[in-house]
Scaffold this active site. Structure first.
Site, PDB file in Angstrom:
ATOM      1  N   ASP A   5      47.420  51.757  32.124  1.00 49.63           N
ATOM      2  CA  ASP A   5      47.734  51.553  33.539  1.00 49.63           C
ATOM      3  C   ASP A   5      47.370  52.808  34.330  1.00 49.63           C
ATOM      4  O   ASP A   5      47.877  53.904  34.047  1.00 49.63           O
ATOM      5  CB  ASP A   5      49.222  51.260  33.723  1.00 49.63           C
ATOM      6  CG  ASP A   5      49.603  49.882  33.203  1.00 49.63           C
ATOM      7  OD1 ASP A   5      48.988  48.898  33.654  1.00 49.63           O
ATOM      8  OD2 ASP A   5      50.503  49.788  32.354  1.00 49.63           O
ATOM      9  N   ASP A  18      51.566  40.135  31.965  1.00 53.41           N
ATOM     10  CA  ASP A  18      51.980  41.540  32.011  1.00 53.41           C
ATOM     11  C   ASP A  18      53.298  41.650  32.767  1.00 53.41           C
ATOM     12  O   ASP A  18      53.408  41.195  33.903  1.00 53.41           O
ATOM     13  CB  ASP A  18      50.907  42.374  32.700  1.00 53.41           C
ATOM     14  CG  ASP A  18      51.176  43.874  32.594  1.00 53.41           C
ATOM     15  OD1 ASP A  18      52.141  44.271  31.912  1.00 53.41           O
ATOM     16  OD2 ASP A  18      50.401  44.646  33.188  1.00 53.41           O
TER      17      ASP A  18
END
Length: 219
Positions: free
Chosen positions: A35, A173
């Site tokens: 990320d 996610d």
């Protein structure tokens, strides 16, 4: 159908990152999820190009990058040159997301879009002709450990229904708990990004935890 499990590396123990990667590999993880946050598109900073390069160097497993940054087209070359396998971008973050996806395709990297909880299926419908993956966010992006937003299931069903006509795979996610995996893996969700809900910070071997998660996929 085989369900892919990806480790959300923002949740990893950075005191010994190499050992974390080795343990996850031995435990059966399929890929590593990175990320990247810029403090603008999302209200947080997380990971950077050096983290990505380090993880890429330490593993032969696929590495996917989730760009939570403004104007990702301007920075694609940095991530492409780092040798990632998948790049997810948020359509809201660029002026011309179709151009961004085409640039990823031209580089030989798998193109994906990440869909925020407040972004509708209809809003990104046309981009599904270019994307190969859709990462459906079940929490607002920016922080780990958030609570699942219950209306996401209805939207996720729309993406699942569009798989064959658009040649896409659907990934989940955020707040990937046992009950969510048990429900949506059989429905056709191709993979889950695992963070603190079922994988990290449990003081148990990753192999044991990942075996449990895989058992959810077949219940």
């Amino acid at each position: 159908m085989y369900t892919e499990l990806s480790a959300s590396m923002m949740c990893a123990n950075y005191a010994n990152l190499e050992q974390e990667i080795r343990s996850l590999e031995q435990g059966g993880i399929d890929s590593f999820h990175i990320d990247i946050m810029d403090g603008q598109f999302v209200p947080n900073f997380c990971m950077g190009i050096q983290d990505l390069k380090c993880i890429r160097r330490l593993t032969d497993k696929p590495v996917e990058v989730h760009l939570m940054i403004k104007r990702p087209l301007s920075y694609l070359k940095v991530f492409i040159d780092a040798g990632v396998d998948v790049i997810y971008v948020h359509p809201e973050a660029d002026y011309h997301p179709a151009t961004t996806l085409q640039t990823i395709i031209s580089a030989g990297v798998t193109p994906g879009i990440a869909v925020n909880p407040g972004t509708s299926f209809e809003t990104v419908n046309e981009l599904l002709y270019l994307a190969k993956r859709v990462l459906v966010m079940s929490v607002n992006p920016g922080n780990a450990g958030q609570v699942f937003l219950p209306y996401i299931g209805q939207k996720l069903d729309k993406f699942l229904a569009a798989r064959e006509s658009r040649d896409i795979e659907i990934y989940w996610d955020g707040a990937c708990s046992a009950d969510k995996i048990k429900t949506y893996a059989p429905k056709g969700v191709k993979g889950f990004v695992l963070g603190t809900t079922v994988l990290f910070g449990k003081n148990r071997p990753y192999e044991e935890l990942l075996d449990e998660v895989r058992s959810y996929c077949f219940d």
